[in-house]
Design an enzyme around this catalytic site. Structure first.
Site, PDB file in Angstrom:
ATOM      1  N   GLY A  17       0.815  -1.216   0.000  1.00 27.28           N
ATOM      2  CA  GLY A  17       0.000   0.000   0.000  1.00 27.28           C
ATOM      3  C   GLY A  17       0.841   1.255   0.000  1.00 27.28           C
ATOM      4  N   SER A  19       1.595   3.332  -2.531  1.00 32.18           N
ATOM      5  CA  SER A  19       1.407   4.298  -3.617  1.00 32.18           C
ATOM      6  C   SER A  19       0.898   5.650  -3.127  1.00 32.18           C
ATOM      7  CB  SER A  19       0.438   3.736  -4.663  1.00 32.18           C
ATOM      8  OG  SER A  19      -0.828   3.477  -4.091  1.00 32.18           O
ATOM      9  N   ARG A  20       0.392   5.689  -1.891  1.00 33.44           N
ATOM     10  CA  ARG A  20      -0.135   6.955  -1.360  1.00 33.44           C
ATOM     11  C   ARG A  20      -0.193   6.882   0.163  1.00 33.44           C
ATOM     12  NH1 ARG A  20      -4.686   4.411  -3.649  1.00 33.44           N
ATOM     13  NH2 ARG A  20      -4.366   5.621  -5.544  1.00 33.44           N
ATOM     14  N   ILE A  22       0.011   6.851   4.132  1.00 34.56           N
ATOM     15  CA  ILE A  22       0.987   6.471   5.152  1.00 34.56           C
ATOM     16  C   ILE A  22       2.114   5.638   4.560  1.00 34.56           C
ATOM     17  CG2 ILE A  22       1.301   5.108   7.259  1.00 34.56           C
ATOM     18  CD1 ILE A  22      -1.658   5.914   7.951  1.00 34.56           C
ATOM     19  N   ASP A  74      -1.757  -7.126  -5.645  1.00 35.08           N
ATOM     20  CA  ASP A  74      -2.944  -7.287  -4.812  1.00 35.08           C
ATOM     21  C   ASP A  74      -2.551  -8.331  -3.777  1.00 35.08           C
ATOM     22  OD1 ASP A  74      -5.317  -8.074  -3.622  1.00 35.08           O
ATOM     23  OD2 ASP A  74      -6.488  -7.985  -5.474  1.00 35.08           O
ATOM     24  N   TYR A 168     -14.660  -4.847  11.295  1.00 35.33           N
ATOM     25  CA  TYR A 168     -13.423  -4.093  11.068  1.00 35.33           C
ATOM     26  C   TYR A 168     -12.457  -4.286  12.231  1.00 35.33           C
ATOM     27  CZ  TYR A 168     -10.188  -0.164  10.707  1.00 35.33           C
ATOM     28  OH  TYR A 168      -9.046   0.609  10.655  1.00 35.33           O
ATOM     29  N   LYS A 172      -8.589  -5.656  11.971  1.00 35.65           N
ATOM     30  CA  LYS A 172      -7.383  -4.930  12.404  1.00 35.65           C
ATOM     31  C   LYS A 172      -6.681  -5.668  13.540  1.00 35.65           C
ATOM     32  CE  LYS A 172      -5.768  -1.822  11.040  1.00 35.65           C
ATOM     33  NZ  LYS A 172      -4.842  -1.626   9.888  1.00 35.65           N
TER      34      LYS A 172
END
Length: 415
Positions: A17, A19-20, A22, A74, A168, A172
């Site tokens: 992740g 690409s943007r 954090i 992915d 969720y 996490k």
């Protein structure tokens, strides 16, 4: 801000992740040392709503002084993950550090969550974290500075962190349980496994989706600095920890946290992030207020409640402009001292509000204590903050519920 020391120079860091947000911030911080960064993310083409691709992130990394390998990944796909790892080893000679940053979020209750979103969260957050860690392990074993860092929270079992979004929370916490287990499993291999979580909301796409703004958030830079400090440590000396970003940067010598705020004027009124209870001082203050409220004389039946008076004032401010901008009907289930049901119709005509259920089905139903309700409508408590701290339960359309943030600013100026 934490200064770069060069400790990550030449190290190869695999970031999911990246690409943007954090992930990219952590990558850019390490790049300033001259690190090799594997940008493992799905975004290869420009997204209509989200900035950045693996290629634009790679360009920024190289401009900052690092070397980059953009890989379309992915993390639900084992073959794609293995291919990216193989490419990284071929290009850079190995992998020293893994940052499990990729995550999916859906902040809804059991009845509202469809199984496709449930599977997405669990496939990315838990399975993805486990899979990438498993496949990187053979290469981490060969490093003399091996780290795994998961962007996941401490395991806080307070029930309110499960009430509003149990799926969720499980997803996490699954990432955090990987930290608990792998830290001990990999300790003989000298591979450090830690978790990092923000004290406050961070200005990311997820927070902007929830609140519509990053005004009461910190920049991703604080997590980048904290990650840099953790990943610079000797793996033998720091493993199995659940680090909080501001604690890490303070320990590293940062005394002024204001520059991390998106808006320095809001540096003292930032939203707390999920899974962290309020600080002891805030809890003590709330306890004192509760005791004072219990000790104060009860209003007699002939007096009007604060909430009734509030809704009378709101009625005077409603108009077609507010209705046009909001297009939502809210039901408020108020508990505690002034228990009752109220509604606010900002979808029909010039708008209406009053006691009881709304004439038409509510788009969002909000349940909270009467004191918190009054504080929310008078600007002392932000809806997003109340929701994230477990003071507000929302069923129905979460994004429409969060429109109350802007609405309350408008109402406050008119009341």
């Amino acid at each position: 801000m934490i200064a770069n020391t060069g400790k990550l120079a030449g190290r190869t860091i695999f970031i999911t992740g990246a690409s943007r947000g954090i992930g990219k911030a952590i990558a850019l911080k390490a790049a300033k040392d001259g690190a090799n960064i594997v940008v493992a993310a799905k975004t290869a083409e420009t997204h209509p709503k989200l900035p950045g691709t693996i290629y634009t992130a790679a360009a920024e990394i190289e401009a900052a002084g690092g070397k980059a390998l953009p890989c379309i990944v992915d993390i639900r796909d084992e073959a794609q993950v293995q291919s990216a790892i193989d490419q990284a080893v071929k290009k850079f000679g190995g992998i020293d550090i893994l940052v499990n940053n990729a995550s999916a979020i859906a902040l809804v209750g059991t009845a509202q969550l469809d199984m496709k979103k449930y599977d997405l969260m669990h496939d990315i957050n838990i399975r993805g974290t486990f899979l990438v860690s498993k496949l990187c392990l053979p290469h981490l074993k060969n490093s003399n500075h091996a780290h795994i860092l998961n962007l996941s929270p401490p395991l806080n079992l307070s029930k309110h962190w499960f009430t509003n979004h149990v799926a969720y929370t499980i997803a996490k916490y699954g990432m955090s349980m990987c930290v608990l287990g792998m830290a001990e499993e990999f300790r003989p291999l000298n591979i450090a496994v830690n978790a990092l979580w923000p004290r406050t909301a961070i200005d990311t796409a997820a927070i902007r989706m929830l609140t519509g703004t990053g005004e009461h958030s910190r920049k991703p830079d604080i997590l980048a600095d904290a990650a840099y400090a953790i990943l610079s440590k000797d793996p033998k000396a720091a493993s199995g920890n659940f680090f909080i970003d501001e604690d890490v940067v303070k320990e590293a010598g940062v005394t002024d946290l204001v520059p991390y705020a998106c808006n320095p004027e809001n540096a003292n009124s930032l939203m707390l992030d999920f899974f962290l209870d309020e600080d002891p001082a805030a809890i003590a203050k709330q306890h004192e207020e509760t005791l004072a409220a219990k000790a104060s004389p009860k209003a007699d039946s002939g007096s009007q409640s604060q909430i009734r008076l509030l809704f009378e004032d709101i009625t005077k401010t409603l108009n077609t402009e507010i209705v046009g901008k909001t297009q939502a009907i809210f039901q408020f289930n108020v508990k505690g001292k002034e228990e009752g049901v109220w509604y606010l119709d900002l979808k029909n005509g010039e708008g209406s509000c009053g006691q009881g259920e709304p004439p038409s089905p509510a788009d969002a139903t909000l349940t909270m204590d009467s004191k918190n309700f009054f504080d929310m409508f008078t600007g002392k408590l932000k809806p997003a903050n109340a929701f994230m701290m477990g003071k507000l339960k929302i069923t129905g359309d979460l994004q429409k519920a969060m429109k109350l943030e802007k609405l309350m600013k408008s109402l406050k100026s008119k009341l």
